[in-house]
Write a protein that holds these residues in place. Sequence first.
Motif, short mmCIF file in Angstrom:
data_model
loop_
_atom_site.label_atom_id
_atom_site.label_comp_id
_atom_site.label_asym_id
_atom_site.label_seq_id
_atom_site.Cartn_x
_atom_site.Cartn_y
_atom_site.Cartn_z
N VAL A 624 0.85 -1.19 0.00
CA VAL A 624 0.00 0.00 0.00
C VAL A 624 0.89 1.24 0.00
O VAL A 624 1.83 1.34 0.81
N THR A 625 0.59 2.18 -0.90
CA THR A 625 1.31 3.44 -0.96
C THR A 625 0.33 4.59 -0.83
O THR A 625 -0.62 4.70 -1.61
N ILE A 626 0.54 5.42 0.19
CA ILE A 626 -0.25 6.65 0.39
C ILE A 626 0.77 7.77 0.53
O ILE A 626 1.40 7.93 1.58
N SER A 627 0.95 8.53 -0.56
CA SER A 627 2.10 9.42 -0.61
C SER A 627 1.77 10.67 -1.42
O SER A 627 1.01 10.62 -2.39
N GLY A 628 2.39 11.78 -1.02
CA GLY A 628 2.29 13.01 -1.80
C GLY A 628 0.95 13.69 -1.75
O GLY A 628 0.67 14.58 -2.56
N ASN A 629 0.10 13.33 -0.80
CA ASN A 629 -1.23 13.91 -0.71
C ASN A 629 -1.21 15.17 0.15
O ASN A 629 -0.35 15.33 1.02
N ARG A 630 -2.18 16.06 -0.10
CA ARG A 630 -2.34 17.26 0.70
C ARG A 630 -3.63 17.13 1.49
O ARG A 630 -4.73 17.24 0.93
N PHE A 631 -3.49 16.88 2.81
CA PHE A 631 -4.64 16.72 3.69
C PHE A 631 -4.91 18.03 4.42
O PHE A 631 -4.00 18.60 5.03
N HIS A 632 -6.16 18.50 4.38
CA HIS A 632 -6.46 19.80 4.97
C HIS A 632 -7.86 19.77 5.58
O HIS A 632 -8.83 19.42 4.91
N SER A 633 -7.93 20.13 6.85
CA SER A 633 -9.22 20.24 7.53
C SER A 633 -9.42 21.70 7.93
O SER A 633 -8.54 22.32 8.53
N ILE A 634 -10.59 22.25 7.59
CA ILE A 634 -10.90 23.63 7.95
C ILE A 634 -12.09 23.64 8.90
O ILE A 634 -12.85 22.68 8.98
N ASN A 635 -12.20 24.73 9.66
CA ASN A 635 -13.29 24.88 10.64
C ASN A 635 -13.29 23.75 11.65
O ASN A 635 -14.32 23.16 11.96
N GLY A 636 -12.11 23.44 12.15
CA GLY A 636 -11.95 22.40 13.16
C GLY A 636 -11.00 21.30 12.71
O GLY A 636 -11.04 20.87 11.56
N ASN A 637 -10.15 20.88 13.65
CA ASN A 637 -9.20 19.80 13.36
C ASN A 637 -9.89 18.45 13.36
O ASN A 637 -10.95 18.26 13.96
N ILE A 638 -9.27 17.50 12.69
CA ILE A 638 -9.68 16.10 12.78
C ILE A 638 -8.54 15.33 13.44
O ILE A 638 -7.39 15.77 13.47
N ASP A 639 -8.89 14.15 13.97
CA ASP A 639 -7.90 13.37 14.72
C ASP A 639 -6.78 12.89 13.82
O ASP A 639 -5.60 13.03 14.14
N ARG A 640 -7.14 12.30 12.69
CA ARG A 640 -6.13 11.72 11.81
C ARG A 640 -6.75 11.55 10.41
O ARG A 640 -7.97 11.60 10.25
N VAL A 641 -5.92 11.33 9.42
CA VAL A 641 -6.42 11.24 8.04
C VAL A 641 -6.76 9.82 7.65
O VAL A 641 -7.40 9.60 6.61
N GLU A 642 -6.33 8.83 8.45
CA GLU A 642 -6.54 7.43 8.09
C GLU A 642 -6.99 6.67 9.33
O GLU A 642 -6.64 7.01 10.46
N ARG A 643 -7.80 5.64 9.13
CA ARG A 643 -8.23 4.83 10.26
C ARG A 643 -8.79 3.51 9.75
O ARG A 643 -9.05 3.34 8.56
N VAL A 644 -8.99 2.60 10.68
CA VAL A 644 -9.64 1.33 10.40
C VAL A 644 -11.03 1.37 11.01
O VAL A 644 -11.20 1.73 12.18
#
Length: 761
Positions: A624-644
Amino acid sequence: MNKAITDGVLLMPPVFSNGLDMWSSGNGTPGSDTYEGAPNAALVPADQDFGGCLELQKVNSVQKLRYKGETPLLPGCYLRIRARIKAIAGTLPSVRIAGWAGGAGGTHINDKVEVGPTVTLATYGDVVEVAAIVGPGARGGVDMAWGSQAIYGHFGLDLTGANGGVVRIDDIEIEDVTRFFLRDMISIVDVRDYGAIGDGLTDDSAAFIAADADAQGRKILVPGGVFFLGDDVTLNAPVAFEGTVTMPVDKMLLLTKSFDLPTYIDAFDDEELAFGKAFQALLNNADHDSLDMCGRKVTVTRPLDMQAVVPNKTSYATRRVIRNGQFDAASGPAWDTEVVTSEATYSANDARTLTEVVNIANIAVGALVEGNGVGREIYVRSKNVDAGELTLSAPLYDAQGTQNYTFSDFKYMMDFSGFAGLSKFVLSDVEFQCGRYASGIRLSPTGKAFHLRDCFISRPKDRGVTSIGTGCQGILVDRCQFLSSEDSEDVPDRTSVALNVNANDAKLRNNRSTRFKHFALLGGSNSVVLGNHFFQGDGTNAGVRTAGLVIADNYCNATITGNYIDNCTIEWTNERDPEPDFVSGFSFAAMCITDNIMLCGNVAPWFSFVVVKPHGSGHFLNGVTISGNRFHSINGNIDRVERVDTSFSDLNFSLTKNLTFDANAFHGIDKQAANPLRIRHAAASVAQSWTVGVDGDLPFGGRVLSVDSIVAHGPILNAGSGVHFVTPYVRSEQGALGDQATLIWPTAVRGEVSLIARMDR
């Protein structure tokens, strides 16, 4: 058209009673002899047949009678010269219309036929009419074709044969008969000239075919009326419809030189019927690969059963295209979803079959299947009523035994499900205005390389594009817009799906999708999702979000690159696995998510952009490759970008292989995961064993399976503050969650180190 009326041109010669000085015994040219005072010519004031007329005795081998006036010959104009004549006494002569072709400057135009057909007078007192047509072109029925150089003529008649006969001649008439040749002049063949009736009852097929055979490149005219065609008709000439045609469903009208939708609409005067007939011709005509709608809008009042209009084709695999038009759904009961609830039995040993189905006759092929243990976007692919069995588009993950299922037959504007197979079919620059009444397109059960390009599917009621089997194999969806009818709905209330795919090799490129429940569910492998923009937010504060992209195959071999993923997730699941617990194989493998823009706003903090949802135990991440992405949360943070998503099961992190999670950008994200993960650890007091935790910074909450390197920052000091020049060894998978590593030194030391931890082997 009559030149004497429309152009003010005088064609008719004067009557004989006005005097014979305008009538020549020669060619009619200036200076030629006239019949004024001639011994063989006399005016008869009151003949019983003619009234006033000329009595003439034949004394020359060719006794000429010509009007001395110059009768003009206009471009494109055809004249008919007529005379009535009867024999009175003596030898019976023959008679013909004749003329003299004059050009500019009074010159004679040589080498032209200047006489019409000859008629022999057979009986004294019988009135005989002679006529001839003169004009510029050698058209059928033209006796004297004089070309464009002749600009006038001296017209009259000739008496031939033996001399001595006496005849009486009525006043000569010259009239414009261009109308006789107008059809030829504009290259028109009228089907009525070949026996077509146009009463809506008589079979005019033979007349249409005969007109086409005689057209020789000219255009066929279907004039006003209703023409019934009881047989297949192929028109190889261009055709124009003023009237309309009607024909049985199984009979075809093939317009090989006028093959476009507007011509078929003119022919049938019914947009839906015309489109069906044009599609029928498209699949039965080797001369065209595409049906051009020419920008026309077709109002659709009911689902278009694309196979029913082509009853001689149950499958098709030659490239064909429908392009450049719009379909607009009109409200009505024909779009109502038909819902059937029936009991049926399922066994994972026959993973795509429901058996002992109650009320099976009322369940439609292509219906959505819902029930306990049924994954998303499962459809009825085929049915066997006698056996009581339904074949499904994909397996069910947890439906062993007998239960009630719900079958919902959505209604589609363009429905290909009646074909057994359809391959290499293209829809290009077509808009489906579903209007919240209808769904968009339903594919055939089997087929390859269906291509949707530069199309709009606007406001579908339930579904945009639906695959009920493997008719989506190698599907291409390029530069299309999927516009939801549920924009105003909050995310949890949405039910519509833009498209689904069951087979391999899907290509979704440069599309835009707005606020569906899901943009796409991909149930096959080897998919490419490139350059799309799909967004699914709402105005709810701390709102939940659904999957924009569902990958419903754990060994997916998918590439998701360069997309703009807005307020939705990529969900990776094995919900179509009939035996979901991992036994053998690659598990969740071969996924590449790179260089995407991922944005969210006003979402619950537990929202994540990438979610893995195993439906059985023992699964792990592999390649699995998850690379070079731009993750952005506005109007409040999120815990993480990935989960099970552990609703059914968790992953086995002790088996993770070849996972790369790096070079991503995080903004408004609390836990910024990476693998390999760089950790900096400081031991303030001496200890022989240092415990280093990753604090949830490995992707998906993974375990520390290895440490690639350890680098000291400054001296490593023993209890006496002496520098210690040794390295530790590592124990991985420490702690209750296996998310710690232990560094074991030869002796108790203190200091600071950086290490590279990995969650994979």
